[in-house]
Structures are given as structure tokens and as C-alpha cells.
Design a protein around this motif. Structure first.
Motif, PDB file in Angstrom:
ATOM      1  N   LEU A  80      24.913-132.647   0.602  1.00 31.85           N
ATOM      2  CA  LEU A  80      25.898-132.319  -0.445  1.00 31.85           C
ATOM      3  C   LEU A  80      27.301-132.798  -0.109  1.00 31.85           C
ATOM      4  O   LEU A  80      28.252-132.451  -0.812  1.00 31.85           O
ATOM      5  N   GLN A  81      27.472-133.584   0.961  1.00 34.36           N
ATOM      6  CA  GLN A  81      28.811-133.962   1.398  1.00 34.36           C
ATOM      7  C   GLN A  81      29.572-134.745   0.317  1.00 34.36           C
ATOM      8  O   GLN A  81      30.720-134.442   0.000  1.00 34.36           O
ATOM      9  N   THR A  82      28.892-135.762  -0.249  1.00 35.75           N
ATOM     10  CA  THR A  82      29.564-136.588  -1.255  1.00 35.75           C
ATOM     11  C   THR A  82      29.878-135.776  -2.516  1.00 35.75           C
ATOM     12  O   THR A  82      30.967-135.887  -3.100  1.00 35.75           O
ATOM     13  N   LYS A  83      28.924-134.955  -2.963  1.00 35.67           N
ATOM     14  CA  LYS A  83      29.134-134.146  -4.160  1.00 35.67           C
ATOM     15  C   LYS A  83      30.269-133.151  -3.984  1.00 35.67           C
ATOM     16  O   LYS A  83      31.044-132.892  -4.906  1.00 35.67           O
ATOM     17  N   LEU A  84      30.356-132.569  -2.785  1.00 37.22           N
ATOM     18  CA  LEU A  84      31.404-131.583  -2.544  1.00 37.22           C
ATOM     19  C   LEU A  84      32.785-132.202  -2.725  1.00 37.22           C
ATOM     20  O   LEU A  84      33.697-131.572  -3.256  1.00 37.22           O
ATOM     21  N   ARG A  85      32.950-133.454  -2.294  1.00 38.64           N
ATOM     22  CA  ARG A  85      34.262-134.062  -2.445  1.00 38.64           C
ATOM     23  C   ARG A  85      34.498-134.524  -3.879  1.00 38.64           C
ATOM     24  O   ARG A  85      35.558-134.310  -4.461  1.00 38.64           O
ATOM     25  N   SER A  86      33.484-135.193  -4.476  1.00 36.28           N
ATOM     26  CA  SER A  86      33.682-135.755  -5.816  1.00 36.28           C
ATOM     27  C   SER A  86      33.893-134.673  -6.869  1.00 36.28           C
ATOM     28  O   SER A  86      34.605-134.892  -7.854  1.00 36.28           O
ATOM     29  N   GLU A  87      33.282-133.490  -6.691  1.00 38.17           N
ATOM     30  CA  GLU A  87      33.428-132.415  -7.679  1.00 38.17           C
ATOM     31  C   GLU A  87      34.494-131.397  -7.301  1.00 38.17           C
ATOM     32  O   GLU A  87      34.565-130.314  -7.877  1.00 38.17           O
ATOM     33  N   GLY A  88      35.339-131.749  -6.307  1.00 44.88           N
ATOM     34  CA  GLY A  88      36.506-130.917  -5.994  1.00 44.88           C
ATOM     35  C   GLY A  88      36.220-129.732  -5.116  1.00 44.88           C
ATOM     36  O   GLY A  88      37.056-128.822  -5.037  1.00 44.88           O
ATOM     37  N   GLY A  89      35.080-129.704  -4.426  1.00 47.35           N
ATOM     38  CA  GLY A  89      34.762-128.547  -3.601  1.00 47.35           C
ATOM     39  C   GLY A  89      35.684-128.408  -2.399  1.00 47.35           C
ATOM     40  O   GLY A  89      36.136-127.306  -2.065  1.00 47.35           O
ATOM     41  N   ILE A  90      36.000-129.531  -1.724  1.00 50.30           N
ATOM     42  CA  ILE A  90      36.851-129.472  -0.534  1.00 50.30           C
ATOM     43  C   ILE A  90      38.279-129.090  -0.917  1.00 50.30           C
ATOM     44  O   ILE A  90      38.906-128.234  -0.281  1.00 50.30           O
ATOM     45  N   LYS A  91      38.808-129.705  -1.979  1.00 55.45           N
ATOM     46  CA  LYS A  91      40.170-129.353  -2.400  1.00 55.45           C
ATOM     47  C   LYS A  91      40.248-127.913  -2.873  1.00 55.45           C
ATOM     48  O   LYS A  91      41.247-127.230  -2.655  1.00 55.45           O
ATOM     49  N   ALA A  92      39.190-127.432  -3.529  1.00 56.98           N
ATOM     50  CA  ALA A  92      39.189-126.019  -3.948  1.00 56.98           C
ATOM     51  C   ALA A  92      39.179-125.103  -2.726  1.00 56.98           C
ATOM     52  O   ALA A  92      39.850-124.066  -2.711  1.00 56.98           O
ATOM     53  N   LEU A  93      38.427-125.486  -1.690  1.00 59.36           N
ATOM     54  CA  LEU A  93      38.374-124.684  -0.464  1.00 59.36           C
ATOM     55  C   LEU A  93      39.750-124.614   0.184  1.00 59.36           C
ATOM     56  O   LEU A  93      40.203-123.534   0.588  1.00 59.36           O
ATOM     57  N   LEU A  94      40.448-125.762   0.272  1.00 61.39           N
ATOM     58  CA  LEU A  94      41.789-125.770   0.851  1.00 61.39           C
ATOM     59  C   LEU A  94      42.778-125.032  -0.039  1.00 61.39           C
ATOM     60  O   LEU A  94      43.696-124.387   0.450  1.00 61.39           O
TER      61      LEU A  94
END
Length: 900
Positions: A760-774
Motif C-alpha cells: 500500500l506504499q504507493t497508494k498511501l502517498r497518492s491518496e494523501g495518507g502520509i500528508k494526512a498522518l503528518l
């Protein structure tokens, strides 16, 4: 030190401090009064900026006493717990500019200062009281010094060097001073340059160029001025350049973790701001020889004022048995205490007007030679803490400030005749004259060229006019010729028409034959039209007859239809009542099972603590309820057997909000057990939860739904299903909209579980998961930050594994999305879960060589070194040590910084 938050508080008290009258001493219940201000110090540093008396700035100076302010730090978390039963060792009276130091519960000592700042004083007020008069004097041409002194951990660096990037109201004296200087200088005529140094172990090091680590001090044998020719001088044009310099310096400044402070400065930081301002001297008036009443005025002389602002963030004084320093840190503490002791001796000698001042005992006193007893306007802020455990250090700090208040400086403006400015001005005038001459020559050449062009244009115009006149005459002749030809043709046609008129009329009469066929066609069309009208009337009559017959039918069945409607309505009410009763039964049954589970847990807990006998009456009725519900089965198993999963999931779509919330809680509890997760997903529970999260804005529903999804996200198969059904994007949107810390904790937990899946690494970034986490780190709540740190650690671990297997190349996504500053900032967090996850994330990021340069520039190398030495967990410590040893870039940087 940086963790202590100062809030806006007391109002501003400007002006010099007045000594207390003798009559006031009887009204103060204290054992003694300290710090009587000498009557000679009538020049207040808080008044308007001093002005020079003559244009040359001669040897006569303006006396000015060292101004001393005291600032109290609020209690930190440790002191709030340890000293909860004890009162603060100091009591502030800001309106009287007094401070009471409690010796015990019944005795205290009172001291007076120029300003007394409470723990609620804002950074802006501290700047205006302590530093602004000094900065204004520097802009007028005087040297100035602002220095912070106090025990370690009392807020010196917060007061002086806080950058305030996240909160502009938290900016320290350094940033605010430079803002005011840059706002009052002219970029065309003035210049501002900065040097940033640290005095570490009696060695002067350049924070802007770490390789320059042994700068020598040079003294002018005539004037005694101290200079550092080996230091880096950087010219500053705007605030952004200055902030970048401060960040660079802070990254290279040496700090360590002690018992008194997690980021204890191990060096004295010295920021030198050199200001050069061009001014005009007074006009010299010379009487005329012929007429004494007339005068000639010489033009004002160009002068340059060179002033220097020195901002000193002293390392904190500490006692070894309290700070726990040992090894190299012990040597650092010795060096700090020796330099501070030398400074105290110099101030004592100046306060007592001693003939000998030992300024050469330390490099610190040599650097501050002009600040105490020299020509600079000096403002000292002493920082203290409220804890009674550190009463001795607080007393020592207060007495240091009291002695400093007795030091007198002689303020002088340093002005020089600006030969460079005059030469530059004359060169500019010469260039202007040359340019004016060239311009006039060019104007003359342009005028001659213009006259020549005008003559040529007039000749050309005459030639064109002559050619145009010839052309017009030729065209006129052609037109007259064409008109004549046309008239002749018209006369010829007219004659031909007259001759052929008789034959034409005869042919026309022959063509007019009988028209009987046309009349017959018209009659036939009229008959067809009448027939069509008749048929339409018959059809309309048939339609009206059918409508009348249809209207008589409802009258006969009206009575039976009303009975059917009543029955249908009653049946619908019965179905709704039955559904409502079923929902209430399910809720009551789940609540009873939950109470049974909690009672069982309470009984076990009391049994373990040896108190079961005292609460035996509570255990028996709850055991009876539990035994009545299918023996000793758990509430989750009982819910499956007695209620049924489909009915529970059906309650998720109930119209009653309370029913929905309770149903989601039940599903969340069921999902907490791995054995139930597959059945919930197969029954459509995951889809229903995502629909609820998407459809409802209610904070309670979103919080409970996010918790249920977080439980389901612990399973790898469910994680992929969440991704397929758009759950990552939905969680990201919920994180951006939520404000409740509990909701953010649930959402952060769900995303953190997804971060541990390699697929899920690519999906997490493309769908805003990492930015939402930060983004959820904005909450600041420790539980939320712990989940954010766990998600970052999981993501970094998956990235490291992908890089090792050759699946991924290039810089880390976390660094691209701006997570590194937050990681470095929280690497030494007080909360152990947050710190442990951040330490793991740093180690995993460092394992990929392409991230090394970014981590060095972002300050992560120092945290890796600290983790390799001080981490409480052996596995993380070993991982950090192995990562540093295997990376060539890290090893080269450590050799450059002399880190062993």
C-alpha cells in the motif's frame, strides 16, 4: 528549555527603576532589603535613545548603568509533580519591580530589579523591556549588548534564540532585534553583517563555518577594542537570509541531554550584528570677511557610524550532582562554570570599583570587555525557576544580577569621516557629468540627423505628390472614356427593344390557355377537408362518452378502499413498532453483556489486589447476571449467538443516531477479536462502516467508526479491501476535517496500521495518507502523536525493506512530503512511545544511502549519534550504531564534526 511555554501576561512598565524610600521598608514583611540603586545612576536605559553631543563623537561619553531584568519560568511537568506540595521559592511583585526569595515558610528576602517579568510575560513584552532600548541605541551609533544568564533549564535560549517558525508570537530577542534593525536601515547606504559564534571548552568556534573551530581574539593596543578577524561575516539583506543563518548556527551548536534539561546548551552562543550607517554631520558656518552679517555654509560632512550589537546566550550554570554530568559532559560543565565564575569576578570588581579587573581569566570576559565597564549599552536578563529544590542556584543568579546593576558603562558613538562615501559621491557626480555630456552630444547628433531626414522626407513627399497628380489625371481620362462607351451601348439596346415589341405581345396572348383543370383540383381538396373534420368530431364524442363511464366506477368501490387503506396503515405501524422493539432489545442485551464483562474484569482486578473480600457483595449479583446469559461465555460470543451479526449490522442503518452509535461500538468491540473480523467483512460490515464514515458529519459517529476500521485494519487482507473500497482517501478526508483528539487518534491508528503493508506504499502517498498522518500532528495530543509516530515508523520500515530488496530507489517519500523536520523535532520527545517510534523511523531512513545528505542538513545526524549512545533499548541502539558505521557519508560528516 524549549518546552516551556510563556503566555501573554502583565502590562508594560517602562522607564528607569526608582530606589525605594526609607519609609517604605516598614510596610514590607521581609527580613532585609537588597540592591539599593546608587543615586548616581539617573540615566535610564528604558528612556528614549541617547543622542551624541557633538558631530565628531568625541571622547566625552554618556554614563549608563547596566540594566537588569529578571524573568520567571513556569513550572514544567516534572516540577508540577515533584513539587506539588511545595510553594514556589520566589514571589514576584511586578508592579513594584520587586522579587521575594523565600528562605523558609516564615522568612524571605526582597530584591529590586529594573524589570520583573512573570511567567505569563509574552515574548514581545520581554523584547520591548529588555532589548528594544539597546537596539535603538545601536541604530543611533552606540554599541549594545543583550545577555541572558541563569541556571540551566530556566529559559535562556527560549528568551534569546527562539526562532518562532511555527508560532510567530514565540520569536526570541535575536529574531525581533534583527527585524527592527532591518526595518530601520537603508539598503542603498547602510549595511548589516552577522557573525555567529560559540565558546566551547575555551575555544571560539564559528557556527556558520564549523571547520573554523579555533578563532583567535585580537585587541587594538591603542583603543583596547576586541575583534575576531577570523570569524565569518555574512551580509544580511532581509529577514529570510537571517533566519537561514540562525538555523545553520543552531544545527551546529553543541547541546546534550542532562537531568535538568533535555537540550542543555554546552557552549556560550554569541551573535554579533555589525551595523554601518551613513549620516551627514552638522553644517560648518563660516563668517564672510567683507560682511560679518553674511555667512557661508560648508556642505555637511559624510560620516559613517559603526555600531555593534552583541547577543549572548550563556550556557546554564549547573551543579554536577544535580545535572548528572559525567565523562566528557563533566569536562564541559567544568569549563562552563569556570567561564561563568570569571565573568562573576569581573562584575564584582567593577561593582566595587576595584583597581584590577581580571578580564583575561577567560575568553568569555575578553569578548565581553566592552559590555561591562566599557562603552556599550548593556541589558542583562537573568532567568530563574520556581522550584524550591533549586533555591541555591536561584539565589546565586539573583545576586549575580544585583551585582551587575552596580556596573557603570560610558556610552560613546563611534563616528568616522566617510572617505569612501565622499569618494564614491564624487565619482557618481563625475559619472553624471560625463553621462550628461554624452547625452547632449547625442541630442545634437540626433537633431542633425533629424533635419537631414526631414529634408529627404520633404523631397520624397514632393515627388510622390507629382506622381499622384499624374496618376489621378490618367484615371480621370479613362473614366470619361468608359462613360462615353456605356452611354452608346445603352442607346443601342433601347433601339433594339423598340423594334421587337410587337412580336413579344403576340406570343404572350397565345400562351394564355383554358384553366378548367385547376378548378377541379381545388374542389376535390375541399371535399377531403370536410370529411376529415367530420371524422374528428365523431372521435371526440366517443372519448367524452368513455370518460363519463369511467367517472361512475370509483363511486361503487369507495367504501371497500378506505378499509383497505386503514388496514395497510395499521400494518405499517405494527411493523415499525416491531422493528423498534427489536432494536431496543438488541441494545439492552449488548449493554447487559458489556456490564457483565466489566464486572468480571473488576472482580479479577480486585482479586489480584487482595481486596476481593471487601467487594464480595458487588461480585455476586454480576455473577448471577453473567450465569443467566449462557453460562460464562464472553460478551462477544454471546452477542453472536443471541443477537446475530446480521441484525447488529442492520442497526448501522437505523434512523436513530443513538442506535447507530451503539451498533458501531458493538461492531468495534467484535472487530477487536481477530476471530470475528473475517465474519464481519464477509457480512458487509466493512462496507457499511465506510459508508457511515462518508455519509455522516457527526463527530461521535466518525470517532467510533474510525476505531472500528482501525481494528479491522490490523488484518493484512482487510487492509487491501480498505484500499480497494477507497478507505485511504476517506480516512485522509476525515483527518483533515476532524478536530476532536479522540477521533484523530482513531484515524491515525487506522492509517498507521495501513502504513505497515508493503503493497500500500504507493497508494498511501497518492491518496494523501502520509500528508494526512503528518497533518494530524497539529493536534499535539500525546496519544495522537504516538499513533502518528507509529505510522511513520511502519512506513519507513517498509521503505527500507523495499530499498534493500531493490524494489524502490530514490529519496524517501517521507522526506519528500516534509516529514523529516517533525521527526527530528520529536526524536527526543518526553513520551517514551513517541520517542521509541521516532528513533526506529530515523534508523530505517538512515539505512538508505540516498537519504543521508538530507538527514545531515536536517539535523538528524545528531539524533542518530544520540540514539546510538543513549537509547534505552539495546536493539535500537545497536541498529543506529550499525547504520552510522556502514554509511560512508555519515562517517565522513562525523569525522568532519569530530564526533567519535
Amino acid at each position: 528549555m524549549a518546552s516551556n511555554v510563556y503566555r501573554n501576561g502583565t502590562g508594560s512598565h517602562k522607564g528607569a527603576m526608582r530606589p525605594l524610600a526609607a519609609s517604605n521598608s516598614s510596610n514590607v514583611k521581609s527580613s532585609s532589603f537588597k540592591s539599593r540603586i546608587p543615586p548616581s545612576s539617573n540615566h535610564s536605559p528604558g528612556s528614549a535613545p541617547l543622542r551624541r553631543c557633538n558631530s565628531a563623537g568625541g571622547s566625552d561619553g554618556v554614563p549608563g548603568r547596566v540594566r537588569v531584568s529578571v524573568r520567571l519560568r513556569p513550572r514544567n511537568a516534572e516540577e508540577s509533580v515533584a513539587d506539588a506540595d511545595f510553594a514556589d521559592c520566589v514571589e514576584l511583585q511586578p508592579e513594584l519591580k520587586r522579587l521575594k526569595l523565600r528562605k523558609n515558610n516564615w522568612d524571605s528576602e526582597t530584591y529590586e530589579f529594573d524589570e520583573v517579568l512573570t511567567e505569563f510575560a509574552s515574548q514581545k513584552r520581554v523584547y520591548e523591556v529588555v532589548a528594544k532600548p539597546v537596539v535603538e541605541s545601536v541604530l543611533d551609533g552606540y554599541n549594545g549588548t543583550v545577555m541572558a544568564y541563569g541556571q540551566t533549564g530556566t529559559g535562556k535560549t527560549f528568551t534569546l534564540g527562539r526562532l518562532g517558525e511555527e508560532d510567530t508570537s514565540a520569536r526570541g530577542i535575536m529574531v525581533r532585534s534583527m527585524e527592527e534593525i532591518l526595518a530601520n536601515v537603508s539598503p542603498e547606504t547602510d549595511s548589516v553583517s552577522v557573525s555567529y559564534l560559540q565558546l566551547y571548552m575555551e575555544s571560539i568556534q564559528d557556527l556558520l563555518d564549523p571547520a573554523n573551530d579555533n578563532i583567535s581574539i585580537v585587541e587594538d593596543p591603542k583603543t583596547g577594542d576586541v575583534s575576531l578577524p577570523g570569524a565569518t561575516h555574512v551580509e544580511v539583506r532581509d529577514e529570510r537570509d537571517f533566519m537561514e543563518l540562525l538555523r545553520t548556527g543552531e544545527a551546529h551548536r553543541i547541546a546534550a541531554n542532562t537531568k535538568l534539561n533535555t537540550e542543555s546548551s554546552r557552549s556560550h552562543a554569541i551573535l554579533m550584528v555589525h551595523v554601518k550607517r551613513s549620516v551627514l554631520g552638522a553644517e560648518d558656518v563660516i563668517p564672510s570677511e567683507t560682511d560679518k552679517s553674511s555667512h557661508f555654509a560648508k556642505p555637511p560632512k559624510p560620516l559613517v557610524r559603526k555600531s555593534k550589537l552583541v547577543l549572548v546566550d550563556l550556557a546554564g550554570s549547573e551543579r554536577v550532582h544535580k545535572s548528572g554530568s559525567e565523562g566528557h559532559m563533566l569536562e564541559e560543565a567544568k569549563s562552563i562554570n569556570l567561564s561563568l565564575s570569571a565573568l562573576g569576578k569581573c562584575i564584582n570588581a567593577l561593582a566595587e570599583n576595584s583597581a584590577h579587573v581580571p578580564v583575561r581569566d577567560s575568553k568569555l570576559t575578553r569578548l565581553l570587555r566592552d559590555s561591562f565597564g566599557g562603552t556599550a549599552r548593556t541589558s542583562l536578563i537573568v532567568t530563574i525557576g520556581p522550584s524550591p529544590r533549586h533555591r541555591g542556584e536561584t539565589t546565586s543568579t539573583i545576586l549575580f544580577g544585583q551585582r551587575a546593576m552596580k556596573v557603570e558603562n560610558m556610552l560613546r558613538i563611534k563616528e568616522e569621516f566617510d572617505y569612501k562615501s565622499l569618494s564614491r559621491k564624487l565619482e557618481i557626480q563625475l559619472d553624471k557629468l560625463i553621462a550628461e555630456n554624452e547625452r547632449q552630444q547625442k541630442v545634437f547628433d540626433d537633431e542633425v540627423e533629424r533635419i537631414n531626414l526631414e529634408a529627404l522626407n520633404r523631397v520624397s513627399e514632393v515627388e510622390r505628390n507629382f506622381a499622384g497628380a499624374l496618376e489621378k489625371e490618367r484615371l480621370k481620362c479613362q473614366m470619361e472614356y468608359m462613360e462615353s462607351v456605356k452611354k452608346l451601348e445603352e442607346k443601342m439596346i433601347e433601339n433594339q427593344q423598340k423594334h421587337g415589341c410587337d412580336g413579344f405581345m403576340q406570343d404572350k396572348c397565345n400562351r394564355e390557355g383554358p384553366g378548367s383543370s385547376i378548378v377541379e383540383d381545388v374542389a376535390e381538396v375541399k371535399k377531403l377537408l370536410e370529411k376529415e373534420i367530420h371524422m374528428r368530431k365523431e372521435a371526440q364524442e366517443e372519448v367524452n362518452k368513455l370518460k363519463s363511464q369511467l367517472g361512475q366506477c370509483p363511486d361503487s368501490g369507495e367504501g371497500g378502499g378506505s378499509e383497505i387503506l386503514k388496514l395497510q396503515k395499521a400494518l405499517a405501524d405494527e411493523v415499525r413498532q416491531k422493528k423498534k422493539l427489536e432494536e431496543e432489545m438488541i441494545i439492552l442485551r449488548s449493554q447487559m453483556l458489556q456490564l457483565t464483562f466489566e464486572a468480571d474484569q473488576m472482580r479479577r482486578c480486585l482479586g489480584r489486589n487482595g481486596s476481593a473480600n471487601a467487594y464480595g457483595g458487588l461480585d455476586s449479583p454480576m455473577s448471577q447476571v453473567r450465569d443467566s446469559l449462557n453460562g460464562h461465555k464472553t460478551p462477544v460470543a454471546a452477542l453472536f449467538e443471541q443477537v446475530g451479526l446480521q441484525k447488529i449490522l442492520a442497526l448501522l442503518e437505523s434512523e436513530d443516531a443513538n442506535v447507530r452509535i451503539h451498533a458501531v461500538k458493538v461492531v468495534a468491540n467484535l472487530a477487536a477479536e481477530e476471530a470475528n473480523q473475517e465474519r464481519i467483512v464477509e457480512a458487509g460490515g466493512l462496507t457499511s462502516l465506510l459508508v457511515l464514515l462518508r455519509s455522516y458529519e457527526d463527530e461521535n459517529i466518525r470517532r467510533v467508526v474510525a476505531g472500528a476500521i482501525a481494528n479491522l485494519a490490523m488484518n493484512e487482507t482487510n487492509q487491501e479491501l480498505i484500499m480497494i473500497q477507497g478507505g485511504i482517501n476517506l480516512l485522509s478526508v476525515t483527518a483533515s476535517r476532524a478536530e476532536d483528539p479522540q477521533t484523530l487518534r482513531m484515524v491515525a491508528g487506522a492509517i498507521a496500521n495501513l502504513c505497515g503493508n508493503d503493497k500500500l506504499q504507493t497508494k498511501l502517498r497518492s491518496e494523501g495518507g502520509i500528508k494526512a498522518l503528518l497533518g494530524m500532528a497539529r493536534c499535539g495530543q500525546p496519544d495522537v502523536l504516538s499513533q502518528v509516530a507509529r505510522g511513520i515508523a511502519n512506513f519507513a520500515k517498509c521503505e527500507s525493506r523495499a530499498s534493500t530488496n531493490g524494489i524502490k530507489s530514490g529519496r524517501s517519500v517521507l522526506i519528500d512530503d516534509g516529514a523529516l523536520p517533525w521527526i527530528v523535532q520529536n526524536a527526543n520527545n518526553d513520551s517514551s512511545p513517541i520517542r521509541r517510534h521516532i528513533e526506529l523511523a530515523l534508523c530505517h531512513l538512515a539505512q538508505h544511502e540516498v537519504n543521508a545528505k538530507d538527514m545531515i542538513s536536517g539535523g538528524a545526524l545528531w539524533e542518530l549519534v544520540r540514539i546510538s549512545r543513549d537509547c534505552s533499548r539495546e536493539d535500537i541502539r545497536s541498529l543506529a550504531r550499525r547504520t552510522l558505521n556502514l554509511s560512508p557519508i555519515f562517517r565522513a560528516e562525523m569525522r568532519r564534526l569530530r564526533i567519535e
